[in-house]
Motif scaffolding. Structure first.
Motif, PDB file in Angstrom:
ATOM      1  N   LYS A 171       0.823  -1.207   0.000  1.00  0.00           N
ATOM      2  CA  LYS A 171       0.000   0.000   0.000  1.00  0.00           C
ATOM      3  C   LYS A 171       0.858   1.259   0.000  1.00  0.00           C
ATOM      4  CE  LYS A 171      -3.753  -2.146   2.521  1.00  0.00           C
ATOM      5  NZ  LYS A 171      -4.588  -2.110   3.719  1.00  0.00           N
TER       6      LYS A 171
ATOM      7  N   THR B   9       0.887   4.918   1.553  1.00  0.00           N
ATOM      8  CA  THR B   9       0.252   5.606   2.667  1.00  0.00           C
ATOM      9  C   THR B   9       0.863   6.988   2.856  1.00  0.00           C
ATOM     10  OG1 THR B   9       1.807   4.619   4.236  1.00  0.00           O
ATOM     11  CG2 THR B   9      -0.268   3.450   3.873  1.00  0.00           C
ATOM     12  N   ASN B  10       0.180   7.817   3.628  1.00  0.00           N
ATOM     13  CA  ASN B  10       0.684   9.159   3.901  1.00  0.00           C
ATOM     14  C   ASN B  10       1.651   9.183   5.086  1.00  0.00           C
ATOM     15  OD1 ASN B  10      -1.382   8.635   5.736  1.00  0.00           O
ATOM     16  ND2 ASN B  10      -1.989  10.774   5.858  1.00  0.00           N
TER      17      ASN B  10
ATOM     18  N   GLN C  60      -3.789   7.376   5.847  1.00  0.00           N
ATOM     19  CA  GLN C  60      -4.635   7.214   4.666  1.00  0.00           C
ATOM     20  C   GLN C  60      -3.884   6.435   3.591  1.00  0.00           C
ATOM     21  OE1 GLN C  60      -5.503  11.273   3.704  1.00  0.00           O
ATOM     22  NE2 GLN C  60      -7.155  11.413   5.193  1.00  0.00           N
ATOM     23  N   THR C  61      -4.622   5.636   2.855  1.00  0.00           N
ATOM     24  CA  THR C  61      -4.060   4.850   1.770  1.00  0.00           C
ATOM     25  C   THR C  61      -4.462   5.465   0.444  1.00  0.00           C
ATOM     26  OG1 THR C  61      -4.265   2.877   3.135  1.00  0.00           O
ATOM     27  CG2 THR C  61      -3.962   2.530   0.796  1.00  0.00           C
ATOM     28  N   THR C  62      -3.540   5.472  -0.510  1.00  0.00           N
ATOM     29  CA  THR C  62      -3.794   5.968  -1.856  1.00  0.00           C
ATOM     30  C   THR C  62      -3.610   4.812  -2.826  1.00  0.00           C
ATOM     31  OG1 THR C  62      -2.933   8.144  -1.249  1.00  0.00           O
ATOM     32  CG2 THR C  62      -3.082   7.659  -3.592  1.00  0.00           C
ATOM     33  N   SER C  63      -4.434   4.739  -3.843  1.00  0.00           N
ATOM     34  CA  SER C  63      -4.297   3.661  -4.821  1.00  0.00           C
ATOM     35  C   SER C  63      -3.107   3.950  -5.735  1.00  0.00           C
ATOM     36  CB  SER C  63      -5.573   3.518  -5.655  1.00  0.00           C
ATOM     37  OG  SER C  63      -5.696   4.603  -6.555  1.00  0.00           O
ATOM     38  N   TRP C  64      -2.538   2.879  -6.242  1.00  0.00           N
ATOM     39  CA  TRP C  64      -1.406   3.013  -7.163  1.00  0.00           C
ATOM     40  C   TRP C  64      -1.864   3.729  -8.434  1.00  0.00           C
ATOM     41  CZ3 TRP C  64       3.573   2.141  -6.036  1.00  0.00           C
ATOM     42  CH2 TRP C  64       3.870   1.390  -4.902  1.00  0.00           C
TER      43      TRP C  64
ATOM     44  N   LYS D  40      -4.256   5.998  -8.791  1.00  0.00           N
ATOM     45  CA  LYS D  40      -4.431   7.434  -8.526  1.00  0.00           C
ATOM     46  C   LYS D  40      -3.080   8.145  -8.424  1.00  0.00           C
ATOM     47  CE  LYS D  40      -6.588  10.728  -5.443  1.00  0.00           C
ATOM     48  NZ  LYS D  40      -7.347  10.933  -4.217  1.00  0.00           N
ATOM     49  N   SER D  41      -2.073   7.455  -7.893  1.00  0.00           N
ATOM     50  CA  SER D  41      -0.758   8.075  -7.739  1.00  0.00           C
ATOM     51  C   SER D  41      -0.020   8.223  -9.061  1.00  0.00           C
ATOM     52  CB  SER D  41       0.103   7.244  -6.778  1.00  0.00           C
ATOM     53  OG  SER D  41       0.509   6.034  -7.397  1.00  0.00           O
TER      54      SER D  41
ATOM     55  N   GLN E 231       3.635  15.175  -4.509  1.00  0.00           N
ATOM     56  CA  GLN E 231       2.971  14.263  -3.577  1.00  0.00           C
ATOM     57  C   GLN E 231       3.958  13.187  -3.139  1.00  0.00           C
ATOM     58  OE1 GLN E 231      -0.243  14.515  -2.332  1.00  0.00           O
ATOM     59  NE2 GLN E 231       0.479  12.909  -0.984  1.00  0.00           N
TER      60      GLN E 231
ATOM     61  N   TYR F 145       4.670   9.653  -0.749  1.00  0.00           N
ATOM     62  CA  TYR F 145       4.009   8.478  -0.198  1.00  0.00           C
ATOM     63  C   TYR F 145       5.030   7.633   0.557  1.00  0.00           C
ATOM     64  CZ  TYR F 145       0.844   9.616  -4.066  1.00  0.00           C
ATOM     65  OH  TYR F 145       0.014  10.256  -4.936  1.00  0.00           O
TER      66      TYR F 145
END
Length: 135
Positions: A56, A58-59, A70-74, A76-77, A118, A120
């Motif tokens: 995952k 994460t921030n 919070q988790t971000t999808s690959w 979206k990144s 951004q 991660y």
């Protein structure tokens, strides 16, 4: 007499349970301990590995003290296998594997304003690090 025996039995059970918990630390318990992370600054270029989707983005480091991770999808990144990323920090927790703070790699351009980048945190096994990098 019966109440006294129940009290002794309850005390023995609590003592035994406490002793068992203390005497058998596990790796899973160590991985969930907070406050033992150490952060290190570094500057290197890495690539996203082939098994990146198993991990995952994460921030914050998952084992940290932060309340709202919070988790971000690959997707979206915008990061995928083979994408170059800049690693500016890494964190480790004892003998546990490392976490790396990454951002998308961009070749240096002359511009007057710096775009917001951004960042991660990702588990180390999601990256392919340069061979010259040592801890």
């Amino acid at each position: 007499m019966q109440n006294r025996n129940l009290l002794l039995l309850a005390t023995a059970a609590i003592t035994l349970a406490g002793f068992t918990t203390i005497s058998t630390p596990t790796t899973a318990n160590a991985a969930t301990m907070t406050g033992t992370l150490t952060y290190h600054k570094v500057k290197l270029i890495a690539k996203i590995g082939s098994h990146y989707q198993q991990f995952k983005l994460t921030n914050h480091v998952v084992n940290s003290n932060y309340q709202h991770i919070q988790t971000t999808s690959w997707k979206k990144s915008g990061l995928k296998k083979g994408t170059k990323v800049v690693v500016d920090m890494y964190a480790n927790q004892g003998l546990q594997s490392n976490w790396y703070r990454i951002s998308k790699y961009a070749a240096k351009k002359k511009s007057q304003t710096k775009p917001k980048v951004q960042k991660y945190w990702v588990y180390g096994q999601a990256l392919v690090l340069p061979k010259s990098f040592t801890f």
